[in-house]
Write a protein that holds these residues in place. Structure first.
Motif, PDB file in Angstrom:
ATOM      1  N   GLY A  48       0.808  -1.212   0.000  1.00 46.74           N
ATOM      2  CA  GLY A  48       0.000   0.000   0.000  1.00 46.74           C
ATOM      3  C   GLY A  48       0.841   1.263   0.000  1.00 46.74           C
ATOM      4  N   LEU A  49       1.919   1.259   0.787  1.00 49.95           N
ATOM      5  CA  LEU A  49       2.808   2.423   0.839  1.00 49.95           C
ATOM      6  C   LEU A  49       3.468   2.671  -0.514  1.00 49.95           C
ATOM      7  CD1 LEU A  49       4.354   4.638   2.378  1.00 49.95           C
ATOM      8  CD2 LEU A  49       6.042   2.887   3.014  1.00 49.95           C
ATOM      9  N   ILE A  50       3.962   1.602  -1.128  1.00 51.26           N
ATOM     10  CA  ILE A  50       4.625   1.747  -2.419  1.00 51.26           C
ATOM     11  C   ILE A  50       3.637   2.208  -3.487  1.00 51.26           C
ATOM     12  CG2 ILE A  50       5.723   0.420  -4.277  1.00 51.26           C
ATOM     13  CD1 ILE A  50       7.110  -1.180  -2.026  1.00 51.26           C
ATOM     14  N   GLU A  51       2.392   1.750  -3.366  1.00 57.09           N
ATOM     15  CA  GLU A  51       1.369   2.199  -4.306  1.00 57.09           C
ATOM     16  C   GLU A  51       1.115   3.700  -4.173  1.00 57.09           C
ATOM     17  OE1 GLU A  51      -1.529   1.962  -7.319  1.00 57.09           O
ATOM     18  OE2 GLU A  51       0.309   0.936  -6.778  1.00 57.09           O
ATOM     19  N   LEU A  52       1.125   4.207  -2.948  1.00 52.07           N
ATOM     20  CA  LEU A  52       0.965   5.651  -2.741  1.00 52.07           C
ATOM     21  C   LEU A  52       2.132   6.421  -3.360  1.00 52.07           C
ATOM     22  CD1 LEU A  52      -0.339   6.034   0.942  1.00 52.07           C
ATOM     23  CD2 LEU A  52      -1.632   5.936  -1.185  1.00 52.07           C
ATOM     24  N   LEU A  53       3.339   5.894  -3.196  1.00 52.61           N
ATOM     25  CA  LEU A  53       4.515   6.544  -3.775  1.00 52.61           C
ATOM     26  C   LEU A  53       4.435   6.576  -5.296  1.00 52.61           C
ATOM     27  CD1 LEU A  53       7.344   4.963  -1.563  1.00 52.61           C
ATOM     28  CD2 LEU A  53       6.429   7.273  -1.401  1.00 52.61           C
ATOM     29  N   GLU A  54       3.878   5.526  -5.869  1.00 48.37           N
ATOM     30  CA  GLU A  54       3.791   5.454  -7.324  1.00 48.37           C
ATOM     31  C   GLU A  54       2.674   6.345  -7.853  1.00 48.37           C
ATOM     32  OE1 GLU A  54       3.777   2.138 -10.900  1.00 48.37           O
ATOM     33  OE2 GLU A  54       3.704   1.498  -8.821  1.00 48.37           O
ATOM     34  N   LEU A  55       1.493   6.249  -7.242  1.00 49.94           N
ATOM     35  CA  LEU A  55       0.351   7.025  -7.721  1.00 49.94           C
ATOM     36  C   LEU A  55       0.563   8.525  -7.552  1.00 49.94           C
ATOM     37  CD1 LEU A  55      -2.599   4.843  -6.363  1.00 49.94           C
ATOM     38  CD2 LEU A  55      -1.865   5.075  -8.737  1.00 49.94           C
ATOM     39  N   SER A  56       1.313   8.911  -6.530  1.00 47.82           N
ATOM     40  CA  SER A  56       1.565  10.335  -6.283  1.00 47.82           C
ATOM     41  C   SER A  56       2.596  10.916  -7.245  1.00 47.82           C
ATOM     42  CB  SER A  56       2.033  10.540  -4.845  1.00 47.82           C
ATOM     43  OG  SER A  56       3.292   9.919  -4.635  1.00 47.82           O
ATOM     44  N   GLY A  57       3.287  10.050  -7.981  1.00 44.14           N
ATOM     45  CA  GLY A  57       4.314  10.498  -8.908  1.00 44.14           C
ATOM     46  C   GLY A  57       5.701  10.574  -8.309  1.00 44.14           C
ATOM     47  N   CYS A  58       5.843  10.207  -7.037  1.00 39.84           N
ATOM     48  CA  CYS A  58       7.137  10.335  -6.352  1.00 39.84           C
ATOM     49  C   CYS A  58       8.160   9.330  -6.871  1.00 39.84           C
ATOM     50  CB  CYS A  58       6.949  10.164  -4.850  1.00 39.84           C
ATOM     51  SG  CYS A  58       5.866  11.418  -4.134  1.00 39.84           S
ATOM     52  N   ILE A  59       7.719   8.112  -7.147  1.00 37.88           N
ATOM     53  CA  ILE A  59       8.645   7.106  -7.672  1.00 37.88           C
ATOM     54  C   ILE A  59       9.108   7.508  -9.068  1.00 37.88           C
ATOM     55  CG2 ILE A  59       8.748   4.750  -8.575  1.00 37.88           C
ATOM     56  CD1 ILE A  59       7.287   3.815  -6.122  1.00 37.88           C
ATOM     57  N   GLY A  60       8.195   8.086  -9.862  1.00 32.68           N
ATOM     58  CA  GLY A  60       8.583   8.568 -11.182  1.00 32.68           C
ATOM     59  C   GLY A  60       9.659   9.645 -11.089  1.00 32.68           C
ATOM     60  N   SER A  61       9.523  10.534 -10.100  1.00 36.92           N
ATOM     61  CA  SER A  61      10.528  11.582  -9.892  1.00 36.92           C
ATOM     62  C   SER A  61      11.880  10.982  -9.513  1.00 36.92           C
ATOM     63  CB  SER A  61      10.066  12.538  -8.784  1.00 36.92           C
ATOM     64  OG  SER A  61       8.868  13.184  -9.142  1.00 36.92           O
ATOM     65  N   PHE A  62      11.847   9.954  -8.647  1.00 35.85           N
ATOM     66  CA  PHE A  62      13.091   9.307  -8.233  1.00 35.85           C
ATOM     67  C   PHE A  62      13.754   8.594  -9.413  1.00 35.85           C
ATOM     68  CE2 PHE A  62      15.303   5.557  -6.391  1.00 35.85           C
ATOM     69  CZ  PHE A  62      16.294   6.242  -5.700  1.00 35.85           C
ATOM     70  N   SER A  63      12.939   7.937 -10.249  1.00 37.62           N
ATOM     71  CA  SER A  63      13.476   7.233 -11.411  1.00 37.62           C
ATOM     72  C   SER A  63      14.129   8.206 -12.389  1.00 37.62           C
ATOM     73  CB  SER A  63      12.358   6.450 -12.117  1.00 37.62           C
ATOM     74  OG  SER A  63      11.832   5.447 -11.272  1.00 37.62           O
ATOM     75  N   LYS A  64      13.485   9.348 -12.610  1.00 35.48           N
ATOM     76  CA  LYS A  64      14.060  10.360 -13.504  1.00 35.48           C
ATOM     77  C   LYS A  64      15.363  10.914 -12.929  1.00 35.48           C
ATOM     78  CE  LYS A  64       9.652  11.833 -15.520  1.00 35.48           C
ATOM     79  NZ  LYS A  64       8.662  12.938 -15.629  1.00 35.48           N
ATOM     80  N   TRP A  65      15.380  11.117 -11.617  1.00 33.57           N
ATOM     81  CA  TRP A  65      16.582  11.613 -10.956  1.00 33.57           C
ATOM     82  C   TRP A  65      17.739  10.617 -11.121  1.00 33.57           C
ATOM     83  CZ3 TRP A  65      19.166   9.810  -6.446  1.00 33.57           C
ATOM     84  CH2 TRP A  65      20.136  10.669  -5.936  1.00 33.57           C
ATOM     85  N   LEU A  66      17.436   9.321 -10.969  1.00 38.30           N
ATOM     86  CA  LEU A  66      18.456   8.293 -11.161  1.00 38.30           C
ATOM     87  C   LEU A  66      18.940   8.277 -12.600  1.00 38.30           C
ATOM     88  CD1 LEU A  66      17.264   5.093  -9.210  1.00 38.30           C
ATOM     89  CD2 LEU A  66      19.269   6.504  -8.739  1.00 38.30           C
ATOM     90  N   HIS A  67      17.988   8.334 -13.531  1.00 37.80           N
ATOM     91  CA  HIS A  67      18.341   8.257 -14.952  1.00 37.80           C
ATOM     92  C   HIS A  67      19.253   9.402 -15.367  1.00 37.80           C
ATOM     93  CE1 HIS A  67      18.185   7.325 -19.124  1.00 37.80           C
ATOM     94  NE2 HIS A  67      17.423   8.364 -19.460  1.00 37.80           N
ATOM     95  N   GLY A  68      19.080  10.562 -14.729  1.00 36.14           N
ATOM     96  CA  GLY A  68      19.914  11.711 -15.063  1.00 36.14           C
ATOM     97  C   GLY A  68      21.345  11.561 -14.595  1.00 36.14           C
ATOM     98  N   ARG A  69      21.605  10.585 -13.719  1.00 36.09           N
ATOM     99  CA  ARG A  69      22.950  10.407 -13.162  1.00 36.09           C
ATOM    100  C   ARG A  69      23.598   9.091 -13.600  1.00 36.09           C
ATOM    101  NH1 ARG A  69      20.310  13.875 -10.622  1.00 36.09           N
ATOM    102  NH2 ARG A  69      21.225  15.460  -9.257  1.00 36.09           N
ATOM    103  N   ILE A  70      22.872   8.294 -14.346  1.00 37.58           N
ATOM    104  CA  ILE A  70      23.384   6.990 -14.791  1.00 37.58           C
ATOM    105  C   ILE A  70      23.440   6.977 -16.309  1.00 37.58           C
ATOM    106  CG2 ILE A  70      22.825   4.529 -14.894  1.00 37.58           C
ATOM    107  CD1 ILE A  70      21.639   4.859 -12.076  1.00 37.58           C
ATOM    108  N   ASN A  71      24.559   6.519 -16.833  1.00 37.92           N
ATOM    109  CA  ASN A  71      24.770   6.594 -18.284  1.00 37.92           C
ATOM    110  C   ASN A  71      24.954   5.241 -18.954  1.00 37.92           C
ATOM    111  OD1 ASN A  71      24.834   9.537 -18.262  1.00 37.92           O
ATOM    112  ND2 ASN A  71      26.840   9.343 -17.265  1.00 37.92           N
TER     113      ASN A  71
END
Length: 364
Positions: free
Chosen positions: A114-137
């Protein structure tokens, strides 16, 4: 052409189902015959391993863990009770569901979902994934990062698998890492890390076992556990192997090589993969700073609260959910009703793996 292929697949599926039905019937008859020929006054001896061997055979053939365990359960019931199956099966379920460990696992995994679902639906996990992608090549960097995140989240192996997989899968998909390889890296980092770090639910559980069974004096279970950490060779070997796989020293072979070949062709998910729709589609686009803040606050709070409550993950996740719901509601990210629906949706996603755990206890 597509219709012809679809028709052929339907025919093969029906043929497979019919063949499987015949095999199941033959196995059931064999166990019934075995049960009636057995002398109740004698022990089953080596034959008591048959239900477990059946589980392994069905799992390898069908690749379905819950159904495989259930087959072993009924095989054992036939051996023990012959045709009287419903009563003993009902009693076994009641006993398992009354087990404190099972209740703890169901609540922890369901609420984590349930907690992870809240993180995903709120867009927070998407923000973290984009942040990671910007630092990994590179793909290697993506794999090593996954390993390092798994090392950091050492409080509990359930938390590790759920949190890390949800956080990195979009990033690893970009670099064509097969989901099979991602699952191996996460799973083979989670449990060994929890074993090797004494501040984990695993260490607390085994410290209690050491004291309960007289292998350590009261209050000294954790110190005995810590003294044994250098000799936990499987955990050390597993961690080293995962790291060598991530940096490319150990290459792919067998089914993993096939999965990686498919991923390199642009398909990181398996052919039969079905993405679970959680019933809500309220994923939001957040500013990078706000998204990362709303991701890290619950994750840090979850680890901190678990440690605060004497490594009790259940209490930790309950407190984290309360704070997260309030945090997202105040910011207007999600309404209270949306968050409650999200928690139940996350719990629902965990239902099949939790059913597999229950079936394992039933077999035991």
């Amino acid at each position: 052409m597509e219709q012809a292929i679809s028709t052929l697949k339907d025919y093969r599926n029906k043929k497979f189902s019919f063949t499987a039905l015949i095999v199941v019937g033959i196995i059931c008859i064999a166990f019934f015959v075995l049960a009636y020929l057995h002398d109740p006054k004698e022990n089953w001896g080596v034959l008591s391993l048959l239900p477990t061997l059946l589980v392994l055979a069905v799992a390898i053939y069908s690749k379905k863990p819950f159904e495989s365990l259930l087959a072993g359960v009924f095989a054992g019931l036939i051996m023990a009770h012959k045709t009287d199956l419903i009563g003993p099966f009902s009693d076994s379920i009641s006993e398992v569901m009354a087990n404190g460990t099972i209740v703890w696992i169901i609540l922890v995994c369901g609420l984590l979902g349930g907690l992870i679902e809240l993180l995903e639906l709120s867009g927070c996990i998407g923000s973290f994934s984009k942040w990671l992608h910007g630092r990994i090549n590179t793909k290697k960097q993506a794999l090593v990062t996954t390993f390092l995140i798994g090392v950091v989240v050492f409080i509990d192996d359930y938390l590790n698998c759920l949190a890390v997989s949800t956080s990195v899968k979009k990033m690893t998909d970009i670099y064509n890492v097969s989901r099979e390889k991602l699952a191996y890296i996460i799973d083979s980092t989670a449990a060994p890390m929890c074993v090797l770090v004494p501040i984990s639910t695993w260490a607390v559980f085994f410290s209690g076992l050491l004291e309960e069974n007289g292998l350590a004096k009261a209050g000294e279970g954790l110190s005995v556990y810590i003294s044994a950490i250098p000799y936990m060779f499987y955990a050390w070997f597993a961690m080293l192997t995962v790291f060598l796989v991530c940096i490319g020293v150990i290459g792919d072979f067998g089914p993993m090589k096939k999965a990686e070949k498919r991923a390199k062709a642009g398909q990181p998910v398996p052919d039969d993969f079905v993405d679970q729709q959680l019933g809500l589609d309220t994923k939001k686009e957040l500013s990078k700073g706000l998204g990362l803040l709303n991701f890290f606050i619950p994750m840090i709070l979850l680890i901190g609260a678990t440690v605060f409550y004497d490594i009790d993950l259940l209490r930790g996740v309950i407190l984290t959910l309360i704070v997260t719901v309030a945090l997202y509601h105040v910011q207007g990210l999600m309404t209270f009703d949306e968050q409650i629906q999200g928690i139940f949706a996350g719990f629902k996603v965990m239902f099949y793996p939790l059913s597999t755990v229950v079936a394992g206890f039933l077999l035991k």
